[in-house]
Design an enzyme around this catalytic site. Sequence first.
Site, short mmCIF file in Angstrom:
data_model
loop_
_atom_site.label_atom_id
_atom_site.label_comp_id
_atom_site.label_asym_id
_atom_site.label_seq_id
_atom_site.Cartn_x
_atom_site.Cartn_y
_atom_site.Cartn_z
N HIS A 258 102.61 7.78 54.40
CA HIS A 258 103.83 7.11 53.93
C HIS A 258 103.78 7.01 52.41
CE1 HIS A 258 106.95 4.02 53.46
NE2 HIS A 258 107.36 4.39 54.65
N ASP A 313 107.03 6.19 62.65
CA ASP A 313 107.58 7.25 63.50
C ASP A 313 106.58 7.81 64.51
OD1 ASP A 313 110.13 7.30 62.14
OD2 ASP A 313 109.09 8.23 60.47
#
Length: 377
Positions: A258, A313
Amino acid sequence: MSQISRGLEDVLIKTTSLTFIDGIHGVLRYRGYDINDLVEHSSYEELIYLMLYGELPSQKQLSELKAKINESYDVPEQVINIIYSLPRNCDVIGIMESAFGIMASIYNPKWDRTKDRDVAIGIIAKTATVTANAFRAKEGLKPKIPRPSSSYSRSFLEASFDKEVSDIEAKVMDSALILYTDHEVPASTTAGLVASSTLSDMYSCIVAALAALKGPLHGGAAEEAFKQFVEIGSPEKVEEWFKTNIIEGKKRLMGFGHRVYKTYDPRAKIFKRLADELTKNNKEGRRYFEIAERLEKLGVDTFSPKGIYPNTDFYSGIVFYSLGFPIYMYTALFALARTLGWLAHFIEYVEEQHRLIRPRALYIGPEYKEYVPIDKR
């Protein structure tokens, strides 16, 4: 060239009281409330009120908000017509862009701080209708408008599927919406903010945000992560797949890493718990969960020294699959949740710190070239 920030990384473009992120310690808060507390104790409707009005609602305020949502599910006939007139192989986010483009033309609401939040609540309700019917159209089902129920999440699921929705399914959907509601100013929020800075209407700003979300480097990550699990097929094949594709093949492990978090994404921890709970009585879902668990361990062992951990996700696709949605819907479900975050940011920017977003580019072309007429070139 030192003036250029590729990808606008760490460039501050606004102040916000909406979302706080501590990427080092894995903290996410909305309006000061920890994401774990909100998922555990709150409802999505309470979060809608919190994000739009700044405080958690009283029972009376919550009832009034729910009434506004229940009154706003209907969409113009042209919206349903366009959704069902498009080929069934159309991309769902593209369908949503078309629907919101039509509503931008029909409604075209002007910015007015006495009405902005009511407009936003109406858009949130209509997003459920658009998302559910985009799914139904692709599945060959007849149009269905969400009906008032005990929650926004239940109304959405009941409009999507022709079946009774269990309490656990409604609660998990509610949690997923909360988890995906906002994350400061990623690409889609930034795109919508640029549109809102021109004072374009909120429906058009949603179209701008959807266009950015559609890209595989942003909204499509949950779909790509789940496709990995499908490709692996069974828990026993995880190690071989990881070695061949990630270590030797140098492919990216989807659902890992991320831009902000350098530790385990707090949303991913909750999505993992939800996936575990939802798949206990779902054989196929459980298989994917076990694949994901094994893959997660290999990924963490390999990449955690570089600050790369599972993001939101990685497990969310398993949750959406277990609720009954096909892979092509995962980005649309992300959009359904993120609509609230987008709208809250648009309102915050326009009402509190409005200025046209107009960056500059550093010119690196030739200094001067003499024009040559076409007959002499």
